[in-house]
Design a protein around this motif. Structure first.
Motif, mmCIF file in Angstrom:
data_model
loop_
_atom_site.group_PDB
_atom_site.id
_atom_site.type_symbol
_atom_site.label_atom_id
_atom_site.label_comp_id
_atom_site.label_asym_id
_atom_site.label_seq_id
_atom_site.Cartn_x
_atom_site.Cartn_y
_atom_site.Cartn_z
ATOM 1 N N PHE A 110 -28.630 10.666 3.037
ATOM 2 C CA PHE A 110 -27.834 9.461 2.825
ATOM 3 C C PHE A 110 -26.334 9.738 2.720
ATOM 4 O O PHE A 110 -25.542 8.807 2.617
ATOM 5 C CB PHE A 110 -28.314 8.730 1.565
ATOM 6 C CG PHE A 110 -29.610 7.996 1.775
ATOM 7 C CD1 PHE A 110 -29.612 6.672 2.164
ATOM 8 C CD2 PHE A 110 -30.826 8.637 1.614
ATOM 9 C CE1 PHE A 110 -30.815 5.996 2.380
ATOM 10 C CE2 PHE A 110 -32.035 7.981 1.828
ATOM 11 C CZ PHE A 110 -32.019 6.650 2.217
ATOM 12 N N VAL A 111 -25.950 11.006 2.742
ATOM 13 C CA VAL A 111 -24.531 11.356 2.640
ATOM 14 C C VAL A 111 -23.850 11.212 4.002
ATOM 15 O O VAL A 111 -24.269 11.820 4.981
ATOM 16 C CB VAL A 111 -24.362 12.794 2.112
ATOM 17 C CG1 VAL A 111 -22.894 13.212 2.161
ATOM 18 C CG2 VAL A 111 -24.878 12.899 0.692
ATOM 19 N N LEU A 112 -22.788 10.410 4.051
ATOM 20 C CA LEU A 112 -22.026 10.201 5.283
ATOM 21 C C LEU A 112 -20.757 11.054 5.309
ATOM 22 O O LEU A 112 -20.327 11.504 6.370
ATOM 23 C CB LEU A 112 -21.635 8.732 5.419
ATOM 24 C CG LEU A 112 -22.785 7.720 5.483
ATOM 25 C CD1 LEU A 112 -22.240 6.302 5.454
ATOM 26 C CD2 LEU A 112 -23.614 7.946 6.734
ATOM 27 N N GLY A 113 -20.169 11.247 4.175
ATOM 28 C CA GLY A 113 -18.941 12.027 4.104
ATOM 29 C C GLY A 113 -18.674 12.459 2.683
ATOM 30 O O GLY A 113 -19.248 11.918 1.733
ATOM 31 N N GLN A 122 -8.011 23.850 -2.647
ATOM 32 C CA GLN A 122 -7.668 23.076 -1.460
ATOM 33 C C GLN A 122 -8.512 21.800 -1.390
ATOM 34 O O GLN A 122 -9.721 21.843 -1.625
ATOM 35 C CB GLN A 122 -7.914 23.894 -0.191
ATOM 36 C CG GLN A 122 -7.032 25.095 -0.030
ATOM 37 C CD GLN A 122 -7.269 25.770 1.306
ATOM 38 O OE1 GLN A 122 -6.631 25.477 2.311
ATOM 39 N NE2 GLN A 122 -8.227 26.685 1.325
ATOM 40 N N HIS A 123 -7.877 20.689 -1.030
ATOM 41 C CA HIS A 123 -8.561 19.405 -0.903
ATOM 42 C C HIS A 123 -9.099 19.290 0.517
ATOM 43 O O HIS A 123 -8.336 19.221 1.484
ATOM 44 C CB HIS A 123 -7.572 18.275 -1.202
ATOM 45 C CG HIS A 123 -8.201 16.931 -1.281
ATOM 46 N ND1 HIS A 123 -7.478 15.764 -1.439
ATOM 47 C CD2 HIS A 123 -9.508 16.538 -1.233
ATOM 48 C CE1 HIS A 123 -8.292 14.726 -1.471
ATOM 49 N NE2 HIS A 123 -9.525 15.184 -1.345
ATOM 50 N N LEU A 124 -10.424 19.268 0.651
ATOM 51 C CA LEU A 124 -11.064 19.244 1.964
ATOM 52 C C LEU A 124 -11.867 17.962 2.141
ATOM 53 O O LEU A 124 -12.501 17.480 1.206
ATOM 54 C CB LEU A 124 -11.999 20.451 2.130
ATOM 55 C CG LEU A 124 -11.374 21.827 1.881
ATOM 56 C CD1 LEU A 124 -12.446 22.906 2.008
ATOM 57 C CD2 LEU A 124 -10.228 22.089 2.852
ATOM 58 N N ARG A 125 -11.833 17.407 3.356
ATOM 59 C CA ARG A 125 -12.575 16.181 3.666
ATOM 60 C C ARG A 125 -13.532 16.448 4.813
ATOM 61 O O ARG A 125 -13.161 17.073 5.810
ATOM 62 C CB ARG A 125 -11.617 15.050 4.060
ATOM 63 C CG ARG A 125 -10.665 14.604 2.967
ATOM 64 C CD ARG A 125 -9.749 13.503 3.482
ATOM 65 N NE ARG A 125 -8.869 12.986 2.438
ATOM 66 C CZ ARG A 125 -7.700 13.520 2.114
ATOM 67 N NH1 ARG A 125 -7.271 14.602 2.771
ATOM 68 N NH2 ARG A 125 -6.957 12.990 1.165
ATOM 69 N N PHE A 126 -14.750 15.956 4.682
ATOM 70 C CA PHE A 126 -15.764 16.121 5.718
ATOM 71 C C PHE A 126 -16.467 14.792 5.966
ATOM 72 O O PHE A 126 -16.713 14.022 5.041
ATOM 73 C CB PHE A 126 -16.815 17.164 5.309
ATOM 74 C CG PHE A 126 -16.229 18.491 4.929
ATOM 75 C CD1 PHE A 126 -15.766 19.361 5.889
ATOM 76 C CD2 PHE A 126 -16.136 18.864 3.590
ATOM 77 C CE1 PHE A 126 -15.217 20.594 5.534
ATOM 78 C CE2 PHE A 126 -15.591 20.086 3.228
ATOM 79 C CZ PHE A 126 -15.131 20.947 4.204
ATOM 80 N N GLY A 127 -16.833 14.530 7.224
ATOM 81 C CA GLY A 127 -17.565 13.310 7.547
ATOM 82 C C GLY A 127 -16.681 12.091 7.490
ATOM 83 O O GLY A 127 -15.464 12.163 7.632
ATOM 84 N N GLY A 128 -17.301 10.926 7.292
ATOM 85 C CA GLY A 128 -16.559 9.673 7.276
ATOM 86 C C GLY A 128 -17.194 8.653 6.370
ATOM 87 O O GLY A 128 -17.949 8.983 5.458
ATOM 88 N N GLN A 129 -16.895 7.377 6.639
ATOM 89 C CA GLN A 129 -17.418 6.286 5.822
ATOM 90 C C GLN A 129 -18.233 5.305 6.639
ATOM 91 O O GLN A 129 -18.510 4.201 6.169
ATOM 92 C CB GLN A 129 -16.255 5.550 5.148
ATOM 93 C CG GLN A 129 -15.528 6.399 4.120
ATOM 94 C CD GLN A 129 -14.379 5.646 3.479
ATOM 95 O OE1 GLN A 129 -13.585 5.013 4.155
ATOM 96 N NE2 GLN A 129 -14.306 5.704 2.163
ATOM 97 N N VAL A 130 -18.620 5.689 7.844
ATOM 98 C CA VAL A 130 -19.461 4.833 8.667
ATOM 99 C C VAL A 130 -20.660 5.638 9.132
ATOM 100 O O VAL A 130 -20.591 6.846 9.307
ATOM 101 C CB VAL A 130 -18.701 4.263 9.895
ATOM 102 C CG1 VAL A 130 -17.614 3.308 9.444
ATOM 103 C CG2 VAL A 130 -18.109 5.389 10.735
ATOM 104 N N ILE A 131 -21.771 4.956 9.339
ATOM 105 C CA ILE A 131 -23.020 5.634 9.653
ATOM 106 C C ILE A 131 -22.949 6.409 10.967
ATOM 107 O O ILE A 131 -23.547 7.469 11.115
ATOM 108 C CB ILE A 131 -24.172 4.602 9.673
ATOM 109 C CG1 ILE A 131 -24.386 4.051 8.258
ATOM 110 C CG2 ILE A 131 -25.455 5.215 10.205
ATOM 111 C CD1 ILE A 131 -25.385 2.926 8.165
ATOM 112 N N LYS A 132 -22.187 5.914 11.954
ATOM 113 C CA LYS A 132 -22.135 6.570 13.260
ATOM 114 C C LYS A 132 -21.151 7.736 13.304
ATOM 115 O O LYS A 132 -21.092 8.460 14.273
ATOM 116 C CB LYS A 132 -21.776 5.552 14.339
ATOM 117 C CG LYS A 132 -22.865 4.522 14.597
ATOM 118 C CD LYS A 132 -22.484 3.590 15.725
ATOM 119 C CE LYS A 132 -23.586 2.564 15.983
ATOM 120 N NZ LYS A 132 -23.231 1.621 17.074
#
Length: 342
Positions: A110-113, A122-132
């Motif tokens: 269920f994790v999208l991002g 370090q501040h890291l971002r992965f994935g997004g906020q939409v299912i696709k």
């Protein structure tokens, strides 16, 4: 968030990541300076029509579920709380899922991002906020179940599900082998199953979905209606049932669902259609793990003497990858060191 970054960057030794503290007991025992992340809380965004929620990881699970419930939605992996202070971050870090897991998916699914701080702050971002959106999807999932050893979880975007229109719990008297056979047989049919559990000669089955689908499944399966179904599944989900209050060591065995009854001393609770076996036993860790491995599974110690290790030993090849991942995300080895393996 800046204060957390500074704590990580200035750390001279191990940091014990903590928000609600409801799962401090899980995993190996560790020591170090507490990195309190409980202030990192709040709902960032919620789009009921898109079935997506983003929240900071110190947000209490109860707060998230109350918001979803008000919109007729829920966390599909039905996470256990293990206490009122339970948070989203702790749940994802432990990778815990509840009774609905084999029919709806695990926490990881269920994790999208996700946003994290690595061992260098370090501040890291992965994935997004939409299912696709699948950019970095696997890295976000990698954080689920890593017990904070790969980074401090800051924020997560999750897919949510509509709450079922109707739910019904049925019970059947049968033996362990018959329960395993039935649940596997039913899993291959178009039935609205959402949870199963076998304990002491009684198989409990939860049906969830449209009212007509639940009624049709009841007619097909038979069984006795159990009026206290919601309380029953809640007790299993949060380990409040009498089985979990027994004094013997508690083991969680993850196995192929068709695995026949295990000839192990003690008392067993079978959930997830046969794929999860809870065992209360004084048998040795070596015996329990050998039996699980013989059937293609593994055993994790939930409570008891941790001398033999909480998690199943990794093969040399897997341990190599485990160490390389730790080195990549936490080169100084300061984030929850030893929480999973020495």
């Amino acid at each position: 968030m800046q204060d957390i970054i500074e704590r990580i960057r200035s750390a001279q030794g191990p940091l014990v990541i903590r928000a609600g503290g409801s799962k401090d007991w899980y995993g190996e025992s560790i020591s170090g300076a507490v990195l309190d992340v409980s202030a990192n809380r709040g709902i960032v965004s919620y789009e009921p029509g898109e079935l997506v929620l983003t929240a900071k990881c110190g947000t209490p699970l109860a707060e998230i579920e109350a918001l979803l419930d008000a919109h007729g939605q829920m966390l599909g992996f039905e996470p256990p709380h293990f206490g009122p202070a339970s948070t989203l971050g702790g749940t994802l870090a432990c990778g815990f899922s509840g009774p609905r897991r084999p029919y709806a998916g695990s926490a990881r699914d269920f994790v999208l991002g996700m946003e994290i701080l690595d061992g260098n702050g370090q501040h890291l971002r992965f994935g997004g906020q939409v299912i696709k959106n699948v950019a970095g999807y696997d890295v976000s999932r990698l954080m689920v179940g890593a017990l904070g050893t790969l980074g401090v979880l800051l924020q997560a975007s999750l897919k949510v599900l509509p709450r079922p229109q109707a739910e019904l719990t049925l019970q059947f008297e049968c033996g362990e082998d018959e329960a395993i056979r039935r649940t596997n047989e039913w899993a291959g049919k178009p039935l609205p199953l959402s949870a199963t559990a076998w304990l002491s000669g009684v198989l409990s089955v939860r049906l969830s979905g449209a009212q007509s689908a639940v009624a049709a499944a009841h007619r097909k399966l038979g069984g006795e209606i159990y009026a206290h179904g919601e309380e029953f599944w809640g007790g299993l989900r949060n380990h409040g049932a009498a089985f979990f209050r027994d004094g013997a060591p508690l083991w969680r065995l993850s196995l192929p669902s068709i695995t026949p009854p295990l000839a192990l001393p003690g008392k067993q609770l079978i959930t997830w259609g046969g794929a999860e076996r809870w065992l209360r036993s004084d048998a040795s860790a070596a015996e329990i793990r050998a039996r699980a491995m013989a059937h293609g599974g593994h055993a994790t110690l939930f409570s008891g003497d941790k001398t033999a290790g909480v998690f199943p030993p990794l093969s040399p090849a897997l341990m190599k990858y485990h160490r390389r991942l730790r080195q990549q995300f936490d080169p100084r080895g300061i984030l929850n060191p030893g929480r999973m393996y020495p």
